[in-house]
Design an enzyme around this catalytic site. Structure first.
Site, PDB file in Angstrom:
ATOM      1  N   LYS A   1       6.286  13.214   2.001  1.00 30.17           N
ATOM      2  CA  LYS A   1       6.470  12.355   3.168  1.00 30.17           C
ATOM      3  C   LYS A   1       7.636  12.954   3.943  1.00 30.17           C
ATOM      4  CE  LYS A   1       4.382   8.282   1.152  1.00 30.17           C
ATOM      5  NZ  LYS A   1       4.473   6.847   0.832  1.00 30.17           N
TER       6      LYS A   1
ATOM      7  N   ALA B   1       0.842  -1.198   0.000  1.00 32.09           N
ATOM      8  CA  ALA B   1       0.000   0.000   0.000  1.00 32.09           C
ATOM      9  C   ALA B   1       0.873   1.242   0.000  1.00 32.09           C
ATOM     10  CB  ALA B   1      -0.924   0.001   1.223  1.00 32.09           C
ATOM     11  N   ASP B   2       0.305   2.323  -0.497  1.00 26.92           N
ATOM     12  CA  ASP B   2       0.980   3.615  -0.407  1.00 26.92           C
ATOM     13  C   ASP B   2      -0.075   4.695  -0.210  1.00 26.92           C
ATOM     14  OD1 ASP B   2       3.846   4.845  -0.930  1.00 26.92           O
ATOM     15  OD2 ASP B   2       2.361   6.235  -1.733  1.00 26.92           O
ATOM     16  N   THR B   3       0.214   5.617   0.694  1.00 29.12           N
ATOM     17  CA  THR B   3      -0.726   6.681   1.025  1.00 29.12           C
ATOM     18  C   THR B   3      -0.177   8.031   0.582  1.00 29.12           C
ATOM     19  OG1 THR B   3      -1.579   5.429   2.922  1.00 29.12           O
ATOM     20  CG2 THR B   3      -1.996   7.802   2.902  1.00 29.12           C
TER      21      THR B   3
END
Length: 205
Positions: free
Chosen positions: A88, A75-77
């Protein structure tokens, strides 16, 4: 008790403690945690939702090619104000920049997820999804920004904040998945796993 129709292990392609805690909420304790360590830079004019999914796909693909059997969850947000993708954060300066961008505004949180099923060193199926949540933050005072930066809770986080700490008291409203904002949408993740043959809710009893 976790029920898997083929009893293959779960591999989490992330060292995120938040994602690990979220998986435990749906009875999943990964057999392995293998960070993908990819270049997470955005492409020119790339939309936030596209970036989130592209990075999740790259993470899953990198780990899946070295796995004999299992389900790889990646996953990546991405946090965005309009089309502006927030970084980030690495430094306190990064966190301060993000908070000033978020102050008094709505922002969107996108999490891209890819789950890949690997059997006998072959990818036999996969599923992808991007989930969006919307958050409105109060107008932050200079003192509130300075206090939050000093907590260090915003370091190494997409958009310079973590909803699990002090940040929650600055939120006026949210729309969408809370777990998505934390980094892994559980409703969608459970359904994706189920479609690939893994039911984390059903009991053997």
């Amino acid at each position: 008790m976790v029920y898997s129709m083929d009893l293959m292990p779960i591999i989490l392609a992330s060292q995120s403690e938040s994602r690990l805690r979220l998986l435990k909420k749906i009875n999943i304790v990964p057999s392995q945690i293998i960070p993908a360590n990819i270049d997470e830079s955005s492409l020119p004019a790339e939309l936030p939702k596209n970036l989130a999914l592209r990075l999740a796909i790259q993470k899953a693909d990198k780990i899946a090619q070295n796995i004999e059997d299992g389900y790889v969850i990646a996953a990546d947000t991405v946090v965005a104000v309009g089309r502006r993708i927030l970084p980030k954060t690495i430094t306190d300066f990064d966190v301060e920049y993000c908070l000033k961008m978020l102050s008094g505004r709505r922002h969107r949180v996108f999490t891209g997820v890819k789950i890949t099923k690997v059997k006998h060193n072959n990818i036999i199926a996969f599923n992808t999804r991007t989930v969006e949540s919307i958050v409105k933050v109060k107008r932050l005072t200079p003192q509130e920004i300075a206090t939050y930066v000093a907590t260090k809770q915003g370091l190494n986080k997409a958009g310079g904040h973590s909803i699990e700490g002090m940040w929650e008291c600055f939120i006026q409203f949210m729309r969408g998945s809370y777990s998505n904002i934390m980094g892994l949408p559980l409703f969608e993740t459970r359904n994706m796993l189920f479609s690939l043959g893994f039911d984390c809710i059903r009991s053997n009893q």
